[in-house]
Design a protein around this motif. Structure first.
Motif, mmCIF file in Angstrom:
data_model
loop_
_atom_site.group_PDB
_atom_site.id
_atom_site.type_symbol
_atom_site.label_atom_id
_atom_site.label_comp_id
_atom_site.label_asym_id
_atom_site.label_seq_id
_atom_site.Cartn_x
_atom_site.Cartn_y
_atom_site.Cartn_z
ATOM 1 N N THR A 1 -6.781 -1.272 -5.702
ATOM 2 C CA THR A 1 -6.042 -0.172 -6.660
ATOM 3 C C THR A 1 -6.529 0.046 -8.024
ATOM 4 O O THR A 1 -6.328 0.982 -8.633
ATOM 5 N N ASP B 1 2.896 1.279 1.251
ATOM 6 C CA ASP B 1 2.469 2.702 1.438
ATOM 7 C C ASP B 1 1.968 3.365 0.042
ATOM 8 O O ASP B 1 1.075 4.096 0.248
ATOM 9 N N LEU B 2 2.506 2.817 -1.066
ATOM 10 C CA LEU B 2 2.043 3.164 -2.238
ATOM 11 C C LEU B 2 0.511 2.722 -2.400
ATOM 12 O O LEU B 2 -0.387 3.388 -2.920
ATOM 13 N N ASP C 1 -1.715 4.775 -0.615
ATOM 14 C CA ASP C 1 -1.934 6.190 -1.062
ATOM 15 C C ASP C 1 -2.718 5.977 -2.365
ATOM 16 O O ASP C 1 -3.590 6.976 -2.472
ATOM 17 N N LEU C 2 -2.759 5.041 -3.236
ATOM 18 C CA LEU C 2 -3.642 4.576 -4.253
ATOM 19 C C LEU C 2 -4.958 4.735 -3.693
ATOM 20 O O LEU C 2 -5.961 5.087 -4.269
ATOM 21 N N ALA D 1 0.570 6.200 -11.133
ATOM 22 C CA ALA D 1 0.959 5.254 -10.170
ATOM 23 C C ALA D 1 0.576 3.943 -10.264
ATOM 24 O O ALA D 1 1.340 3.093 -9.549
ATOM 25 N N GLN E 1 2.876 0.548 -9.490
ATOM 26 C CA GLN E 1 2.631 -0.500 -8.611
ATOM 27 C C GLN E 1 2.880 -1.606 -9.247
ATOM 28 O O GLN E 1 3.298 -2.610 -8.584
ATOM 29 N N SER F 1 8.003 2.261 -5.998
ATOM 30 C CA SER F 1 6.981 2.491 -5.192
ATOM 31 C C SER F 1 6.841 3.714 -4.723
ATOM 32 O O SER F 1 5.730 4.540 -4.582
ATOM 33 N N ARG F 2 8.168 4.312 -4.444
ATOM 34 C CA ARG F 2 8.071 6.064 -4.250
ATOM 35 C C ARG F 2 7.760 6.815 -5.326
ATOM 36 O O ARG F 2 7.321 7.916 -5.071
ATOM 37 N N GLY G 1 5.680 6.074 -7.487
ATOM 38 C CA GLY G 1 4.295 5.988 -7.335
ATOM 39 C C GLY G 1 3.701 7.097 -6.654
ATOM 40 O O GLY G 1 2.691 7.669 -7.025
ATOM 41 N N GLN G 2 4.217 6.889 -5.454
ATOM 42 C CA GLN G 2 3.674 7.942 -4.418
ATOM 43 C C GLN G 2 3.891 9.395 -4.889
ATOM 44 O O GLN G 2 2.893 10.304 -4.899
#
Length: 195
Positions: A31, A124-125, A128-129, A145, A149, A184-185, A187-188
């Motif tokens: 990432t 999950d983050l 997505d990254l 993001a 992280q 984390s959420r 960041g998403q």
């Protein structure tokens, strides 16, 4: 800056080098996030718990007194108090060994479950990254993001690297892991909304 996770994170974030970059232990290979690593914060976490507030020292539980002949000495087999409940716990807590062990296991099981939720949120983050990078998002678009992280990973690692699986300060461990999930959420959301 203090003994809580946010105090320690702030100390790392405030430490900048002459070229202007902020301290980091490593750059996440997938990432690009500049991540900091928690360094076994047993004392810091213990300091947030009931045993610290009650004046109980590390050696009281991890090196309880034993009798050797007529002498009373500290046990030099430094280990988990659960392996020696009679000497380590029952001098203060007058409940049966089974009950004390069950209390410890409940705290640790709940912390472990919440740790897994935080770890899933972080993964999950990261996923997505990686997808955002592959889709061509710029470094500037990824930066918010990546900052989340860094925070989520440090908070999760703070509990994971501490080694009591939440026992030293159960409420503090739960708070920190909840914050990790939230970072984390966020960041998403930052990736989704471009903020």
């Amino acid at each position: 800056n203090g003994l809580k996770v946010e105090n320690i994170e702030a100390m790392y974030n405030d430490h900048t080098f002459p070229d202007g970059h902020t301290f980091f232990d490593f750059k996440h290979a997938e990432t690009g996030a500049e991540v900091i690593k928690a360094q076994h914060p047993e004392f810091e976490m213990w300091n947030q718990g009931i045993h610290a507030r009650s004046g109980v020292a590390c050696a009281d539980c991890h090196m309880p007194y034993v009798r050797v002949g007529a002498q009373k000495i500290s046990d030099h087999h430094v280990r988990s108090p659960v392996l020696n409940i009679a000497n380590a716990c029952q001098t203060c807590h007058r409940w049966p060994e089974e009950e004390l062990k069950a209390r410890v296991e409940t705290i640790q099981e709940r912390t472990f479950e919440l740790r897994n939720v935080a770890m899933d949120a972080l993964m999950d983050l990261i996923k997505d990254l990686k997808a955002a990078k592959s889709a061509g998002k710029t470094d500037a678009e990824l930066a918010p993001a990546q900052t989340f992280q860094r925070k989520a990973q440090f908070y999760l690692d703070f509990v994971e690297a501490e080694n009591s699986t939440g026992f030293h300060a159960p409420q503090e461990a739960a708070r920190i892991l909840g914050e990790s999930v939230d970072f984390s959420r966020k960041g998403q959301i930052a990736l989704r909304d471009g903020k």
